[in-house]
Each structure stands twice: as structure tokens, then as C-alpha cells.
Write a protein that holds these residues in place. Structure first.
Motif, mmCIF file in Angstrom:
data_model
loop_
_atom_site.group_PDB
_atom_site.id
_atom_site.type_symbol
_atom_site.label_atom_id
_atom_site.label_comp_id
_atom_site.label_asym_id
_atom_site.label_seq_id
_atom_site.Cartn_x
_atom_site.Cartn_y
_atom_site.Cartn_z
ATOM 1 N N ILE A 57 0.844 -1.203 0.000
ATOM 2 C CA ILE A 57 0.000 0.000 0.000
ATOM 3 C C ILE A 57 0.878 1.253 0.000
ATOM 4 C CG2 ILE A 57 -1.694 1.347 1.308
ATOM 5 C CD1 ILE A 57 -2.824 -1.169 -0.167
ATOM 6 N N ALA A 58 1.896 1.282 0.838
ATOM 7 C CA ALA A 58 2.794 2.440 0.877
ATOM 8 C C ALA A 58 3.482 2.631 -0.473
ATOM 9 C CB ALA A 58 3.824 2.278 1.988
ATOM 10 N N LYS A 59 3.908 1.531 -1.074
ATOM 11 C CA LYS A 59 4.604 1.602 -2.365
ATOM 12 C C LYS A 59 3.681 2.150 -3.449
ATOM 13 C CE LYS A 59 4.811 -1.943 -4.759
ATOM 14 N NZ LYS A 59 4.846 -3.214 -5.404
ATOM 15 N N VAL A 60 2.443 1.631 -3.529
ATOM 16 C CA VAL A 60 1.552 2.071 -4.607
ATOM 17 C C VAL A 60 1.038 3.488 -4.382
ATOM 18 C CG1 VAL A 60 0.955 -0.258 -5.352
ATOM 19 C CG2 VAL A 60 -0.537 0.925 -3.708
ATOM 20 N N ARG A 61 0.909 3.897 -3.133
ATOM 21 C CA ARG A 61 0.544 5.304 -2.876
ATOM 22 C C ARG A 61 1.652 6.225 -3.389
ATOM 23 N NH1 ARG A 61 -3.775 6.882 0.422
ATOM 24 N NH2 ARG A 61 -2.705 8.862 0.677
ATOM 25 N N GLY A 62 2.897 5.842 -3.134
ATOM 26 C CA GLY A 62 4.016 6.629 -3.641
ATOM 27 C C GLY A 62 4.058 6.651 -5.162
ATOM 28 N N LEU A 63 3.827 5.504 -5.781
ATOM 29 C CA LEU A 63 3.777 5.445 -7.242
ATOM 30 C C LEU A 63 2.653 6.321 -7.783
ATOM 31 C CD1 LEU A 63 4.363 1.639 -7.920
ATOM 32 C CD2 LEU A 63 5.818 3.521 -8.682
ATOM 33 N N SER A 64 1.523 6.316 -7.091
ATOM 34 C CA SER A 64 0.383 7.135 -7.508
ATOM 35 C C SER A 64 0.768 8.602 -7.583
ATOM 36 C CB SER A 64 -0.792 6.989 -6.534
ATOM 37 O OG SER A 64 -1.368 5.734 -6.666
ATOM 38 N N THR A 69 3.714 9.814 -7.911
ATOM 39 C CA THR A 69 4.715 10.002 -8.957
ATOM 40 C C THR A 69 4.078 10.134 -10.341
ATOM 41 O OG1 THR A 69 6.358 8.766 -7.697
ATOM 42 C CG2 THR A 69 6.752 8.961 -10.055
ATOM 43 N N VAL A 70 3.042 9.330 -10.602
ATOM 44 C CA VAL A 70 2.442 9.327 -11.941
ATOM 45 C C VAL A 70 1.201 10.201 -12.054
ATOM 46 C CG1 VAL A 70 3.395 7.048 -12.466
ATOM 47 C CG2 VAL A 70 1.049 7.239 -11.598
ATOM 48 N N GLY A 71 0.810 10.857 -10.968
ATOM 49 C CA GLY A 71 -0.331 11.764 -11.021
ATOM 50 C C GLY A 71 -1.678 11.105 -10.810
ATOM 51 N N ALA A 72 -1.690 9.939 -10.175
ATOM 52 C CA ALA A 72 -2.955 9.272 -9.844
ATOM 53 C C ALA A 72 -3.401 9.717 -8.455
ATOM 54 C CB ALA A 72 -2.781 7.753 -9.884
ATOM 55 N N ASN A 73 -4.646 9.493 -8.150
ATOM 56 C CA ASN A 73 -5.195 9.825 -6.838
ATOM 57 C C ASN A 73 -4.769 8.732 -5.846
ATOM 58 O OD1 ASN A 73 -6.935 9.847 -4.557
ATOM 59 N ND2 ASN A 73 -8.404 11.083 -5.695
ATOM 60 N N PRO A 74 -3.925 9.048 -4.859
ATOM 61 C CA PRO A 74 -3.451 8.032 -3.912
ATOM 62 C C PRO A 74 -4.580 7.367 -3.121
ATOM 63 C CG PRO A 74 -2.160 10.043 -3.694
ATOM 64 C CD PRO A 74 -3.295 10.351 -4.616
ATOM 65 N N GLU A 75 -5.634 8.101 -2.820
ATOM 66 C CA GLU A 75 -6.762 7.527 -2.070
ATOM 67 C C GLU A 75 -7.474 6.466 -2.905
ATOM 68 O OE1 GLU A 75 -7.395 8.097 1.158
ATOM 69 O OE2 GLU A 75 -5.637 9.394 1.136
ATOM 70 N N VAL A 76 -7.703 6.771 -4.175
ATOM 71 C CA VAL A 76 -8.350 5.804 -5.069
ATOM 72 C C VAL A 76 -7.451 4.583 -5.226
ATOM 73 C CG1 VAL A 76 -9.113 5.386 -7.447
ATOM 74 C CG2 VAL A 76 -9.716 7.537 -6.293
ATOM 75 N N THR A 77 -6.168 4.826 -5.436
ATOM 76 C CA THR A 77 -5.220 3.729 -5.596
ATOM 77 C C THR A 77 -5.228 2.824 -4.370
ATOM 78 O OG1 THR A 77 -3.827 5.030 -7.065
ATOM 79 C CG2 THR A 77 -2.783 3.156 -5.975
ATOM 80 N N GLU A 78 -5.168 3.419 -3.184
ATOM 81 C CA GLU A 78 -5.166 2.606 -1.965
ATOM 82 C C GLU A 78 -6.441 1.787 -1.851
ATOM 83 O OE1 GLU A 78 -4.944 2.882 2.906
ATOM 84 O OE2 GLU A 78 -4.187 4.580 1.730
#
Length: 103
Positions: free
Chosen positions: A56-63, A65-74
Motif C-alpha cells: 500500500i505504501a509503495k503504490v501510494r508513492g507510485l500514484s 509520482t504518476v499523477g494518480a489519486n493516492p486515495e483511489v489507488t489505496e
């Protein structure tokens, strides 16, 4: 990068193309999850809450970086991981039963 669309139909067509790519990647991820079950000794190893939080921490950081919404990604990742854990628990249980029969 997303193309600038001029119609709703164009937006939907692009989303459909992305959905095909996402499903293909989910299938590939699922095959790795199936392989992981072989290396885990018990259900605690399958559930691995510390690993879940790492992902979860990794994909929030990736989000970010690429301009995605970290909340949606999580939210998406937590749902996906929970579903894959259920899949892996079933596979792990089946392997354990096979191992018990062979012993």
C-alpha cells in the motif's frame, strides 16, 4: 498520458481499451499470487499484514509520482489484495491437503 477526447464515446472507447490492459495485468498478477502460495508455510504467511502495508505504501508513492489519486489507488489495491488473499488461502489449503495425503 491520456488523450484529450472530444466525445463521451471516445472517452468510453479509451476506458474500454484500458480495462482490457488492466484485466490482462490482473490475470498476470494472479498467476504470481498462485505461485507465492507454494512458498508460504501457513495462513499467517498468506495474510501477511506487514507485506500488505508495504505494498500500500509503495503504490501510494507510485500514484503520486504518476499523477494518480493516492486515495483511489489505496482503495483499489486494498480490495484487490483482499481478493487475492482469499484466492491464495484457497490454493494454500488445497496444497496443504495434498501434502497431508502424501505424507
Amino acid at each position: 498520458m491520456a488523450a484529450t477526447c472530444t466525445t463521451l464515446e471516445e472517452v468510453r472507447t479509451n476506458i474500454d481499451l484500458l480495462d482490457k490492459q488492466i484485466i490482462t495485468l490482473l490475470a498476470e498478477r494472479g498467476r504470481y499470487v498462485s505461485q507465492a502460495a507454494r512458498f508460504k508455510k501457513d495462513t499467517a504467511d498468506v495474510k501477511a499484514p506487514q507485506r500488505v502495508e508495504q505494498v500500500i505504501a509503495k503504490v501510494r508513492g507510485l500514484s503520486e509520482t504518476v499523477g494518480a489519486n493516492p486515495e483511489v489507488t489505496e482503495h483499489v489495491y486494498r480490495a484487490m489484495i483482499a481478493a487475492f488473499i482469499q484466492q491464495e488461502l484457497g490454493e494454500h489449503a488445497a496444497m496443504t491437503k495434498v501434502g497431508e495425503r502424501q505424507a
